[in-house]
Design an enzyme around this catalytic site. Structure first.
Site, PDB file in Angstrom:
ATOM      1  CD  GLU A  24     -26.328 -16.489   5.136  1.00 29.29           C
ATOM      2  OE1 GLU A  24     -27.171 -17.278   5.626  1.00 29.29           O
ATOM      3  OE2 GLU A  24     -25.954 -15.468   5.709  1.00 29.29           O
ATOM      4  CD  GLU A  54     -25.780 -11.625   5.790  1.00 25.33           C
ATOM      5  OE1 GLU A  54     -25.558 -12.129   6.912  1.00 25.33           O
ATOM      6  OE2 GLU A  54     -26.710 -12.002   5.043  1.00 25.33           O
TER       7      GLU A  54
END
Length: 586
Positions: free
Chosen positions: A161, A218
């Site tokens: 991320e 995710e």
């Protein structure tokens, strides 16, 4: 199988051995699940119709002190990879060095913060030197488990991320090269939200183009809970239609989490994005009894059964039979037998004119203190207004001559100290409630007292500082201390309480509830079950059966305060809904 070509992303679908391959993934973190239950959880993953396991690698557990690496027992990453392979599961490895994961400091070791100039997740020399040392150890262990070498790893994630952080344009190329130069040859990928996609990618990794495969790296099966907040529930009725649509679009998916597990010890992180101050996360990862398809104790949920039915349509063969659920047991209450005052457990640690933050204390071979509590004591000669100046990280119990006078934290930054005669000892027992794991404030996560404290506008000086890190050596020393008193003597708070949990027969999973107690930490046979706080929403602590043994089991708790509520064992009848099956009582 004869292996010619691993996972590729050269067309609109992933291919494995040049055949279309749909990734049906789920996250189970080996460091959140007792090793004795690894196989049970992975078998249940496979029986749900998933074909790929994803896991992070927590740097802070594998290198707790600089240059000291741990890959044994609960941290045996290679054993976890071999187990996945033996069960026919592929693996997407997410080795960090930053992992987020709702884990303390996003998995980064706290000793990095001893450097006052530290710039985490950048090419700052102090960070990349440490990251290189970590990768030297971890990557050499995973390279033999890659697909091309007969192992289960079909892809490796580059950092995590980074598009949401993006403070150094040279950082992601450095991480990519760090992986490649150490022998990573499988497909590289990144994980970012929509806004971070442009900034978090790497050349050669999966690129989000119309003719490239798409994957939801995710898909959150739930949401984390914060102490003092509401419990979040993401129902199966909301979840299943979305997963169904993702699969209809030929998109691969990773369920985060498939099984949440537990933030044992002090490893839960904290959340700060959009909040005036960090708020710590609960011990149970995702309060998974309700949110992950597989509960904290490995139970099947409604989500699990609905997902299994959905995923079965993407297999040509029937799914494996469901593995049995482990039994749980309601044991007799663990009765407190002895107590010892916090003050009798101390050992002198350091003397300093100014407060020293936890990470910079001269303990643990000069790696500082990572977790737990730190007691700061100094002498005062008057009462008045005690001001923290927002230098308490995160919560301090304040004492005068060992008498509790109040709490300082992010919301309460001034406290009245009562007047008294002569010299008295002012003590601040500061708790590290968990470092932020996501966002732009990672460099600011030093704990303890991070600056000066004022009394009547005068700066306090000359501190004695005691480290209470609650590591195994501390717990073992405490249990052999000679200051324990029976419950016939009135206990003082905070204090340590020693209890016995008797197990007759084969040990089974259970849960501990502490009705009437406000806050603390619980150890079973030396293992830290995690933080407890009556503010909720979590009300119980999970006790894995493999951590118990026949006969007497030692229960040790640091409890900050008893709320003096009148209660009896009968007031706390176990509830099938919450699965509270073990009570404490006096």
């Amino acid at each position: 199988m004869n292996r010619v070509e691993g996972l590729r992303a050269n067309s609109s679908q992933f291919t494995l051995e040049r055949k279309p391959f749909l990734i049906l993934g789920g996250s189970i973190h080996y460091f959140r699940v007792p090793r004795a239950y690894w196989e049970d959880r992975l078998l249940k993953m496979k029986a749900c119709g998933l074909n790929t396991l994803t896991t992070y690698v927590p740097w802070n557990l594998h290198e707790p002190e600089r240059g000291v690496f741990k890959f044994e027992d609960q941290l045996d990453l290679e054993a976890y990879l071999r187990l996945a392979a033996s069960l026919g599961l592929w693996v997407i490895l997410r080795p960090g060095p930053y992992i987020c994961a709702e884990w303390d400091l996003g998995g980064l070791p706290s000793w990095l913060l001893r450097d006052p100039q530290m710039k985490l997740r950048t090419t700052y020399s102090g960070f990349i030197d440490a990251a290189n040392s970590f990768f030297d150890e971890v990557i050499k262990k995973v390279v033999p488990h890659q697909y091309s070498k007969g192992g289960p790893i079909i892809a490796v994630q580059v950092e995590n991320e980074y598009g949401s952080y993006a403070t150094d344009e040279n950082y992601m190329p450095f991480i990519k090269e760090a992986l490649l130069s150490r022998g990573i040859t499988e497909l590289l990928l990144t994980s970012d939200n929509k806004d971070g996609l442009k900034l978090g990618g790497v050349k050669g990794g999966i690129v989000r183009l119309p003719q490239k495969p798409k994957m939801v790296m995710e898909y959150w099966s739930g949401w984390f809970d914060l102490w003092g907040g509401l419990h979040h529930v993401y129902t199966a009725e909301e979840m299943i239609p979305v997963v169904t649509e993702i699969l209809k679009l030929d998109m691969s998916i990773n369920l985060y989490m498939f099984h949440g597990g537990t933030n044992f010890g002090f490893m839960s992180g904290a959340f700060a994005v959009g909040l005036p101050a960090p708020e710590p996360m609960v011990t149970t990862h995702y309060l998974s009894d309700y949110d992950a398809p597989l509960s904290e104790a490995g139970d099947y949920t409604n989500k699990y059964h609905l997902l299994r039915n959905l995923f079965s349509h993407y297999h040509t063969q029937p799914l494996p039979e469901l593995p049995p659920v482990h039994e749980r047991r309601a044991y007799q209450p663990a009765v407190i037998q002895q107590h010892i005052s916090l003050w009798d457990s101390l050992r002198f640690t350091d003397k300093s004119e100014r407060p020293v933050n936890m990470e910079n204390l001269p303990v643990n071979n000069n790696n500082g203190q990572s977790y737990g509590y730190t007691l700061y004591e100094t002498t005062i000669t008057s009462g008045g207004a005690l001001k923290s100046q927002n230098n308490v990280r995160d919560r301090a119990l304040v004492f005068v001559d060992k008498h509790f006078v109040g709490v300082l934290d992010y919301t309460v930054q001034e406290l009245a100290v009562p007047d008294g005669k002569g010299k008295r000892t002012l003590g601040l027992l500061v708790e590290n409630c968990g470092r932020v794991n996501y966002g732009k404030t990672l460099d600011e996560q030093r704990k303890g007292l991070v600056g000066d404290i004022l009394l009547n506008e005068h700066t306090l000086r000359d501190f004695n500082i005691h480290s209470l890190d609650m590591k195994p050596a501390f717990v073992n020393r405490l249990e052999s201390a000679g200051h324990w008193m029976s419950m016939r003597h009135q206990p003082s708070f905070p204090g340590f309480f020693h209890s016995r949990l008797y197990v007759n027969g084969s040990p089974q999973d259970t849960f501990i509830k502490l009705p009437g107690w406000s806050k603390g930490v619980v150890f079973i046979n030396g293992k830290n079950l995690g933080r407890y706080w009556s503010t909720g929403p979590q009300q119980t602590l999970y006790v894995p059966g493999p951590w118990l043994h026949r006969g007497d089991n030692q229960v040790l708790s640091l409890l900050q305060k008893h709320m003096c509520l009148p209660f009896r064992k009968s007031d706390y009848t176990p509830s099938q809904k919450t699965q509270v099956i073990s009570d404490w009582f006096l």
